[in-house]
Design an enzyme around this catalytic site. Sequence first.
Site, PDB file in Angstrom:
ATOM      1  CE  LYS A   1      -5.803  23.690  -4.437  1.00  0.00           C
ATOM      2  NZ  LYS A   1      -5.684  23.909  -3.028  1.00  0.00           N
TER       3      LYS A   1
ATOM      4  CE  LYS B   1      -4.552  13.928 -15.248  1.00  0.00           C
ATOM      5  NZ  LYS B   1      -5.598  13.485 -16.159  1.00  0.00           N
TER       6      LYS B   1
ATOM      7  CB  THR C   1      -1.955   3.756  -4.005  1.00  0.00           C
ATOM      8  OG1 THR C   1      -2.510   4.878  -3.347  1.00  0.00           O
ATOM      9  CG2 THR C   1      -1.580   4.137  -5.417  1.00  0.00           C
ATOM     10  N   GLY C   2      -5.092   3.631  -3.551  1.00  0.00           N
ATOM     11  CA  GLY C   2      -6.376   4.224  -3.939  1.00  0.00           C
ATOM     12  C   GLY C   2      -6.206   5.651  -4.411  1.00  0.00           C
ATOM     13  CG  ASP C   3      -3.371   9.280  -3.438  1.00  0.00           C
ATOM     14  OD1 ASP C   3      -4.115  10.124  -3.948  1.00  0.00           O
ATOM     15  OD2 ASP C   3      -2.709   9.465  -2.423  1.00  0.00           O
TER      16      ASP C   3
ATOM     17  CG  ASP D   1      -1.737   1.175   1.437  1.00  0.00           C
ATOM     18  OD1 ASP D   1      -2.280   1.628   0.430  1.00  0.00           O
ATOM     19  OD2 ASP D   1      -1.862   1.670   2.567  1.00  0.00           O
TER      20      ASP D   1
ATOM     21  CG  PHE E   1      -8.968  17.486  -7.770  1.00  0.00           C
ATOM     22  CD1 PHE E   1      -7.908  18.151  -8.376  1.00  0.00           C
ATOM     23  CD2 PHE E   1      -8.984  16.099  -7.793  1.00  0.00           C
ATOM     24  CE1 PHE E   1      -6.883  17.433  -8.984  1.00  0.00           C
ATOM     25  CE2 PHE E   1      -7.964  15.374  -8.404  1.00  0.00           C
ATOM     26  CZ  PHE E   1      -6.914  16.045  -9.001  1.00  0.00           C
TER      27      PHE E   1
END
Length: 1099
Positions: free
Chosen positions: A650, A631, A759-761, A461, A626
């Site tokens: 941003k 993005k 990863t869940g990112d 992870d 976001f």
Amino acid sequence: MADHIPLHPVPRSTQRRAAYYTSIPAAQRHNSRYQVEDESSYLDEMPLMMSEEGFENDESDYHTLPRARVSHRKRGLEWFICGGWKFLCASCCDWLINICRRKKELKARTVWLGCPEKCEEKYPRNAIKNQKYNFFTFIPGVLYEQFKFFLNLYFLVVSCSQFVPALKIGYLYTYWAPLGFVLAVTMVREAVDEFRRYQRDKEMNSQFYSKLTVRGKVQVKSSDIQVGDLIIVEKNQRIPSDMVFLRTSEKTGSCFIRTDQLDGETDWKLKVAVSCTQRLPALGDLFSISAYVYAQKPQLDIHSFEGTFTREDSDPSVHESLSIENTLWASTVVASGTVIGVVIYTGKETRSVMNTSNPKNKVGLLDLELNQLTKALFLALVALSIVMVTLQGFVGPWYRNLFRFLLLFSYIIPISLRVNLDMGKAAYGWMIMKDDNIPGTVVRTSTIPEELGRLVYLLTDKTGTLTQNEMIFKRLHLGTVSYGTDTMDEIQNHIISSYSQMYSQSSGNSTSSTPSRKVQSSAPKVRKTVSSRIHEAVKAIALCHNVTPVYESHAGVNGETEYAEVDQNFSDENRTYQASSPDEVALVQWTESVGLTLVNRDLTSMQLKSPGGQILTYYILQVFPFTSESKRMGIIVRDESTGEITFYMKGADVAMSTIVQYNDWLEEECGNMAREGLRTLVVAKKSLTEEQHQDFENRYNQAKLSIHDRALKVAAVVESLEREMELLCLTGVEDQLQADVRPTLEMLRNAGIKIWMLTGDKLETATCIAKSSHLVSRTQDIHIFRPVCLKYYEHEFVELACQCPAVVCCRCSPTQKAHIVKLLQHHTGKRTCAIGDGGNDVSMIQAADCGIGIEGKEGKQASLAADFSITQFKHIGRLLMVHGRNSYKRSAALGQFVMHRGLIISTMQAVFSSVFYFASIPLYQGFLMVGYATIYTMFPVFSLVLDQDVKPEMALLYPELYKDLTKGRSLSFKTFLIWVLISIYQGGILMYGALLLFESEFVHVVAISFTALILTELLMVALTIRTWHWLMVVAEFFSLGCYVASLAFLNEYFDVAFITTVTFLWKVSAITVVSCLPLYILKYLKRKFSPPSYSKLTS
């Protein structure tokens, strides 16, 4: 490797996409970034095939996929003969299994508020159950798990055969005692584990919650909660089931929840109550209205929900759309206020349970290999018995003799193998837990320590495992000037001076409010000094985010007074920031450190505190959150003091580079920061006039109400604003890695272990961490694949991915992580290890051959579900390189030596029977056999668990030694055959030597051969040992002493007068020397001319 893959785009699909874009109206197509960016990224990031979006436009595209083609065969006799019968049998079996299981179909549901009795169907109990067995299945289940192995089943059959008088060879206890011991140890261990699981479940199910009824609040157990109940959950309390959020004590109508045990993310999530129920005057009014929630059927996805809230008794009836922000999933924790929700899913239909797989009984590869070897030994046993009966000439009841021979030679498969290995595993577990270099390590599954020495794939992870999940602001770049951590005080001075200058200007022009506004609005535009640019950049960072400051007040007695107090003073020491991303929090904390502090935020406004202590209020007109597609995130605010409207934005550099005005530094600086392992964000702004804003607002609201292509129309309207924006700055934030992550990953790579990060990112973050942790080196190319690869080209994709030095999988749900582990196991057949620290890693940890949990910030769920629990990621190096390697090598040596011990005595029995006219009579009877396997040889043989070929420091210094283990050469058919040959040679020498040298009586044969056998075994242990330990020496002499002492009591087997003579001593010594000396010479020559890799290090 991936650079040389031939690319074959699908022509039909590409043409269709081109047509699709040309059909966009010219006005929209001009600078149509949402589509164009997708298209370019689709081309750039497609080494293998097209991305998923390409399949959405036309169903006929599926014909281009080889897997999707359906070939229509004629179903006739030819089909049936060529394999149709197999298909029919499989279908029938599947049908029978489905009938037996009778899995209830999951359906959408209508849930009336506070009326569980109105539910049309019976829903599962809201009880957590992690136990493997119940009261009735425990004994059958444990026995099945034991006897499904050939080794144990064989022992059971042999032991049972001793109840038949004609087949009885020796005493019953010689067979039943070891088997009973193994089963008793296993049952006690399983019973203790099961009882612990039961206690944990009982504790969770017995937690009390407040349930709202017509008569008021009642206390109810978590396991008694039903669909339709109205449940009140206090702050810091676990949410017991999946609910729709109806009301909160927070005046904003929203609350925060912690989801770390569900998705592994430590930041808090903002949830919004259903506005219709939040507006009700009192809590009891929930029963005075007639309302229901329509919820979709239970599903795995924790990030989406579709439903509607309907109130029938109002005129007209109220319909409200429900999405993920209106839900409270089970296993999450309320972080602010008190919430009231209506239960929609319970028990095994909740998202958290659906995303958790059932734990499987893990069996080590070494156990499977030994199981294979015992089958080979069994075949040898049967062959030997048949040879004996054949040489006997099939006289008399030959089948009975065959069975007796099978029992006589049954020591070929030694029953003590399981006992020794199980005790060895327990010893390895104890050594791991007692290692001072890896404190806090816990072995939860004691059956697979050898697996730690055979790993090829490590799936880890990211958040909390490789990283600390703590963001630190490192760099601010304005194009001409860059500020790092050492020059932040300069920024602070600029901010203080610019705000004091502004207030002196505004106070100087304060004769009327209108002129001061004009002066202030035009002041920054006169000339762009560094000071004004810093001021603009810091203000943009302080305003453009989704962060909410939360205040913990210790003085207030109830919620009302707490908030009143907070509104007055915004005290710094009680403030914490909450957001859906730790990056956002890092940016806002940084603006606070340089003087501009976010002190309050609600759904319509936010307030900043300037260095001078003045409160600046900004009204939030619009927020564009976001998304992983866009993005970027944007916000439109109105300054209360000046009335100025500003659009701030941003986002990632790839998204923002086309939106901001032309510049020559952005791309280069983004690259520089990324190489330092920093996560970059580009910040820009655009001033709007009142007319521009009004025009945008009208178009935006119109787009939001459209039914068809809503997302596309909204994106097009927002895009009309995203043009020629003023570039303010570039920020760099660092996600700090765990201690010693880089050297640990380097060590694992040198050991031949391939590391996959799941990863869940999002993709950008994962890539950034992969580079900063040196999982991917700076020079390596990164190839990005879309989900479509796994969907349609699973085998080809996994084959390609397995050849890469490192793989990163982003946006993984808990079940997808487990699916990737299973894919690797299925396609490669290699051993996998999963390591994680959150509740979202449990499925992956349980699916892997070896699961390691880290006790981290995300709770203990992963460490409790894992086979091994550690406190830091860096400990994995020592766990694998030292303990994993030693456990495997020791168990391999121990297993083979125990087999050798059985083979040598079976060889002697075979020689004895062949000399004495193939009689099925035992050579050694009763206590001699029990003593041989236990007190005479057990301690020296078991002392092999202390053996090591290299010191731990060497194993860590040269991780390449670990690479050899994955080939499985310590225990293979080759090494096994060498031990078989040694056993046959020694058994033959011992028996023929004793027969040649024995005097007048047969009892001397037993005395000479048995004594020589014991001495040979003790010498063979000494030959096998690579590094002596003082306990090994004690074991050798203790066993020899026990044997010598017991000779005095073994009158029925030995002639005591004979064994005290010199003749006996020289004969025994001669036989022992002949059986062992050649092996010592061979070992010396092998070490001299073909030394093993580790011997080069030890010298």
